[in-house]
Motif scaffolding. Structure first.
Motif, PDB file in Angstrom:
ATOM      1  N   GLN A 141     -71.683 -10.386 -25.323  1.00  0.00           N
ATOM      2  CA  GLN A 141     -69.954 -10.106 -25.226  1.00  0.00           C
ATOM      3  C   GLN A 141     -69.696  -8.932 -24.787  1.00  0.00           C
ATOM      4  O   GLN A 141     -69.405  -8.506 -23.817  1.00  0.00           O
ATOM      5  CB  GLN A 141     -69.575 -10.878 -26.551  1.00  0.00           C
ATOM      6  CG  GLN A 141     -69.658 -12.123 -27.036  1.00  0.00           C
ATOM      7  CD  GLN A 141     -69.290 -12.683 -27.878  1.00  0.00           C
ATOM      8  OE1 GLN A 141     -68.331 -12.257 -28.717  1.00  0.00           O
ATOM      9  NE2 GLN A 141     -69.686 -13.798 -28.569  1.00  0.00           N
ATOM     10  N   CYS A 142     -69.924  -7.961 -25.713  1.00  0.00           N
ATOM     11  CA  CYS A 142     -69.520  -6.438 -25.539  1.00  0.00           C
ATOM     12  C   CYS A 142     -70.722  -5.856 -24.783  1.00  0.00           C
ATOM     13  O   CYS A 142     -70.657  -4.809 -23.864  1.00  0.00           O
ATOM     14  CB  CYS A 142     -69.084  -5.557 -26.781  1.00  0.00           C
ATOM     15  SG  CYS A 142     -70.918  -5.225 -27.684  1.00  0.00           S
ATOM     16  N   GLY A 143     -71.773  -6.398 -24.783  1.00  0.00           N
ATOM     17  CA  GLY A 143     -72.939  -6.029 -24.021  1.00  0.00           C
ATOM     18  C   GLY A 143     -73.910  -4.467 -24.706  1.00  0.00           C
ATOM     19  O   GLY A 143     -74.751  -4.312 -24.015  1.00  0.00           O
ATOM     20  N   TYR A 144     -73.309  -4.295 -25.813  1.00  0.00           N
ATOM     21  CA  TYR A 144     -73.937  -2.955 -26.448  1.00  0.00           C
ATOM     22  C   TYR A 144     -75.297  -3.292 -26.774  1.00  0.00           C
ATOM     23  O   TYR A 144     -76.221  -2.486 -26.544  1.00  0.00           O
ATOM     24  CB  TYR A 144     -73.118  -2.512 -27.412  1.00  0.00           C
ATOM     25  CG  TYR A 144     -73.397  -0.753 -27.785  1.00  0.00           C
ATOM     26  CD1 TYR A 144     -72.710  -0.247 -26.894  1.00  0.00           C
ATOM     27  CD2 TYR A 144     -74.537  -0.674 -28.445  1.00  0.00           C
ATOM     28  CE1 TYR A 144     -73.209   1.319 -27.009  1.00  0.00           C
ATOM     29  CE2 TYR A 144     -74.776   0.654 -28.341  1.00  0.00           C
ATOM     30  CZ  TYR A 144     -74.039   1.568 -27.573  1.00  0.00           C
ATOM     31  OH  TYR A 144     -74.369   2.931 -27.841  1.00  0.00           O
ATOM     32  N   CYS A 145     -75.871  -4.465 -27.313  1.00  0.00           N
ATOM     33  CA  CYS A 145     -77.225  -4.587 -27.653  1.00  0.00           C
ATOM     34  C   CYS A 145     -77.972  -5.085 -26.597  1.00  0.00           C
ATOM     35  O   CYS A 145     -79.166  -5.183 -26.873  1.00  0.00           O
ATOM     36  CB  CYS A 145     -77.171  -5.901 -28.875  1.00  0.00           C
ATOM     37  SG  CYS A 145     -76.572  -7.457 -28.372  1.00  0.00           S
ATOM     38  N   CYS A 156     -76.979  -7.302 -33.285  1.00  0.00           N
ATOM     39  CA  CYS A 156     -75.689  -7.794 -32.456  1.00  0.00           C
ATOM     40  C   CYS A 156     -74.653  -8.204 -33.210  1.00  0.00           C
ATOM     41  O   CYS A 156     -74.929  -8.919 -34.090  1.00  0.00           O
ATOM     42  CB  CYS A 156     -75.921  -9.100 -31.508  1.00  0.00           C
ATOM     43  SG  CYS A 156     -74.851  -9.650 -30.520  1.00  0.00           S
ATOM     44  N   ARG A 157     -73.836  -7.360 -32.832  1.00  0.00           N
ATOM     45  CA  ARG A 157     -72.498  -7.621 -33.893  1.00  0.00           C
ATOM     46  C   ARG A 157     -71.329  -8.666 -33.361  1.00  0.00           C
ATOM     47  O   ARG A 157     -70.479  -8.920 -33.773  1.00  0.00           O
ATOM     48  CB  ARG A 157     -71.711  -6.329 -33.756  1.00  0.00           C
ATOM     49  CG  ARG A 157     -72.434  -5.484 -34.623  1.00  0.00           C
ATOM     50  CD  ARG A 157     -71.609  -3.830 -34.789  1.00  0.00           C
ATOM     51  NE  ARG A 157     -71.698  -3.417 -33.530  1.00  0.00           N
ATOM     52  CZ  ARG A 157     -71.106  -2.394 -33.008  1.00  0.00           C
ATOM     53  NH1 ARG A 157     -70.400  -1.621 -33.863  1.00  0.00           N
ATOM     54  NH2 ARG A 157     -71.394  -1.745 -31.755  1.00  0.00           N
ATOM     55  N   CYS A 158     -71.832  -9.281 -32.279  1.00  0.00           N
ATOM     56  CA  CYS A 158     -70.820 -10.024 -31.470  1.00  0.00           C
ATOM     57  C   CYS A 158     -71.216 -11.525 -31.299  1.00  0.00           C
ATOM     58  O   CYS A 158     -70.447 -12.767 -31.668  1.00  0.00           O
ATOM     59  CB  CYS A 158     -70.636  -9.773 -30.000  1.00  0.00           C
ATOM     60  SG  CYS A 158     -70.054  -8.126 -29.651  1.00  0.00           S
ATOM     61  N   THR A 159     -72.384 -11.660 -31.087  1.00  0.00           N
ATOM     62  CA  THR A 159     -72.821 -13.161 -30.531  1.00  0.00           C
ATOM     63  C   THR A 159     -73.194 -14.157 -31.818  1.00  0.00           C
ATOM     64  O   THR A 159     -73.210 -15.232 -31.623  1.00  0.00           O
ATOM     65  CB  THR A 159     -73.863 -13.401 -29.711  1.00  0.00           C
ATOM     66  OG1 THR A 159     -74.962 -12.873 -30.244  1.00  0.00           O
ATOM     67  CG2 THR A 159     -73.579 -12.317 -28.351  1.00  0.00           C
TER      68      THR A 159
HETATM   69  S1  FES Z   1     -72.881  -8.424 -27.649  1.00  0.00           S
HETATM   70 FE1  FES Z   1     -71.820  -7.143 -28.603  1.00  0.00          FE
HETATM   71  S2  FES Z   1     -73.360  -6.284 -30.015  1.00  0.00           S
HETATM   72 FE2  FES Z   1     -74.293  -7.772 -28.981  1.00  0.00          FE
END
Ligand code: FES
Ligand code: FES
Length: 161
Positions: free
Chosen positions: A101-105, A137-140
């Motif tokens: 999602q955000c792609g940070y991880c 991962c904070r999003c998925t």
């Molecule tokens: S996609 Fe956002 S922290 Fe994993």
């Protein structure tokens, strides 16, 4: 004033010579000296996995290594794995299964997943979860990431048979 130290290493197959401060960590070296910003920095103390890179073929946390410790080593970052096409199928699976999602991880997650598939081409879902448990991962919610890795493993096995 602390003196800079000369280092020589390979980064994504290219020779690199640099002068670095002894306290500079490898993640900051890659990002700030080489503009390889796909190596992300999250926790900066070895917990989140965002900074995962390969050092001499093994995955390591670049925030826990000093750049001087990579002297004479071979470092591979997400840019190298991506440009070579090595993880193209894994990247496609992440995209198609909404595993980012955000792609940070994501860079660290992809490198860790590729490490698993290299050593264990047919992992069970629990093994995928276990291997990626050091990458936050904070999003998925992780389910889609496990799906993507599992699908990539199956597709690779089918292609190889
Ligand atoms: S996609 Fe956002 S922290 Fe994993
Ligand atoms: S930034 Fe290195 S493990 Fe979190």
């Amino acid at each position: 004033m602390t003196a800079h130290v000369p280092i020589s290493l390979q980064v994504n197959g290219e020779p690199v010579d640099a002068q670095v401060l002894p306290r500079l960590n490898l993640a900051d070296f890659l990002r700030e000296h080489l503009s390889l910003t796909g190596t992300h920095v999250g926790c900066e103390h070895g917990v989140c996995g965002a900074c995962t890179v390969r050092l001499n073929g093994d995955i390591v946390r670049a925030c826990l290594l000093l750049a001087v410790q990579a002297n004479n080593a071979s470092v591979e970052t997400i840019e190298g794995l991506s440009d070579s096409g090595e993880i193209a199928d894994l990247q496609d699976a992440f995209r198609h299964r909404n595993a980012l999602q955000c792609g940070y991880c994501t860079p660290g997650m992809l490198i860790a997943a590729q490490d698993l598939l290299t050593h264990n081409p047919e992992p069970r879902r629990e093994e995928i979860r276990e291997h990626l448990s050091g990458n936050y991962c904070r999003c998925t919610g992780y389910q889609a990431i496990v799906d993507a890795v599992e699908a990539t493993a199956q597709a690779r096995l089918e292609r190889a048979s």
